[in-house]
Enzyme design. Structure first.
Site, short mmCIF file in Angstrom:
data_model
loop_
_atom_site.label_atom_id
_atom_site.label_comp_id
_atom_site.label_asym_id
_atom_site.label_seq_id
_atom_site.Cartn_x
_atom_site.Cartn_y
_atom_site.Cartn_z
N CYS A 79 -21.81 46.69 4.55
CA CYS A 79 -21.63 47.69 5.61
C CYS A 79 -22.14 49.06 5.14
O CYS A 79 -21.50 49.70 4.28
CB CYS A 79 -20.15 47.75 5.99
SG CYS A 79 -19.71 49.12 7.09
N CYS A 82 -19.82 52.05 5.78
CA CYS A 82 -18.69 52.04 4.84
C CYS A 82 -19.06 52.79 3.57
O CYS A 82 -18.22 53.49 2.97
CB CYS A 82 -18.31 50.60 4.48
SG CYS A 82 -17.70 49.60 5.87
#
Length: 326
Positions: A79, A82
């Protein structure tokens, strides 16, 4: 354990109240043991950011949320947002100096937690305060928004639950504080009975839960966990099968009917209207005498047990009850 929902509107989650009281008792026991051994219980700044998995969620998040607001960062290696958000959360967590704890959960390795929190996409940030879970935001947010959210979280933790955070010592060895706290919580003599009571509650066996808590109190009348659990189980027993509309109609039509006011107060509390429940019974105390007054007073004390003695609403209601009685 499945996370519980919490809004900031003050609705009472009875299961969360119980979990918070359990966690608080264990935390206080750990701090007392650390003090007895000459320790301060302070942790290293490095221990403010922890990796958590499903096996450790109960102790590392739910139990610790009685001491500090726990922020949960759901992330994954693949991700990209993230990777932008996580360093900001980690830096701010250290900057807040123990007022929050950051728990990082890899969703690829902890699918059950992801499902229990209802995560649809990552990054997703939640918090747990006093055993209750609430969503904070999803996606990579700007730092100013994150600060504002953390400020609000800290305020709620302090004002609503009396949670002030962890002591941080820059000289402390990483991992030492948490290890000491974990070692300082020995199994209690009534853990099996208390666990059986919780299982009975989870299964809807309210009678079984009441009996289990009563058995603990028969041997240990001062056991706070059992007193809270018994008050909760008895409350749930009383409201089980009630028709809320009929109960509230009776209470409105019959202000002098003690049973009607008792039933309405129980429903008020279960619905999260704590001040309404307390106020209804205090007003009923003013209007009654003799056995009726005593029955209302005892019920009010039972409801105090459900909410917990440290809640400021309980303290205010106790003062109002004293004025009504004397």
């Amino acid at each position: 354990m499945q996370p519980r929902n919490m809004s900031m509107s003050g609705v009472v989650d009875l299961a969360a109240v119980k979990a918070a009281q359990e966690a608080k008792a264990k935390a206080e026991q750990a701090r007392a043991e650390a003090a007895r051994q000459g320790g301060t219980g302070a942790i290293s700044p490095a221990d403010l950011v922890i990796d958590v998995d499903e096996a450790g969620f109960e102790t590392q998040v739910l139990q610790r949320s009685a001491e500090v607001a726990v922020v949960i960062d759901f992330w994954a290696e693949w991700c990209q947002p993230c990777k932008q958000l996580s360093p900001v959360l980690e830096r701010l967590t250290v900057e807040y100096g123990g007022r929050v704890l950051l728990a990082k959960i890899d969703v690829d390795a902890n699918q059950m937690l992801m499902q229990q929190f209802g995560i649809q996409g990552i990054p997703a940030v939640f918090a747990v305060v006093a055993g209750q879970a609430l969503p904070l935001f999803q996606g990579a947010a700007p730092e100013s928004q994150i600060r504002q959210t953390l400020d609000q979280l800290v305020q709620v933790a302090e004002e609503r639950f009396g949670i002030t955070g962890l002591a941080v010592d820059p000289e402390a060895e990483p991992g030492a504080g948490q290890a000491a706290a974990q070692e300082a919580v020995p199994a209690g003599p009534h853990d099996a009975l208390l666990a059986a009571a919780v299982e009975a509650l989870d299964a809807g066996d309210l009678g079984g839960a009441v009996r289990a808590y009563q058995n603990v109190l028969a041997d240990d009348p001062a056991n706070e966990e059992a007193k809270l659990g018994l008050a909760q189980a008895e409350l749930l027993q009383r409201v089980q099968g009630l028709d809320p509309q009929a109960v509230r109609r009776d209470a409105a039509d019959k202000p002098a009917d003690v049973e009607a006011q008792l039933a309405a107060a129980d429903l008020d509390l279960v619905g999260g209207h704590v001040e309404d429940a307390f106020g209804r019974l205090i007003e009923t105390v003013r209007r009654t005498v003799g056995d009726d007054r005593d029955a209302v007073r005892v019920r009010l004390l039972d409801l105090f047990e459900v909410i917990g003695p440290d809640d400021p609403r309980v303290a205010a209601a106790r003062r109002a009850l004293a004025r009504a009685l004397f």
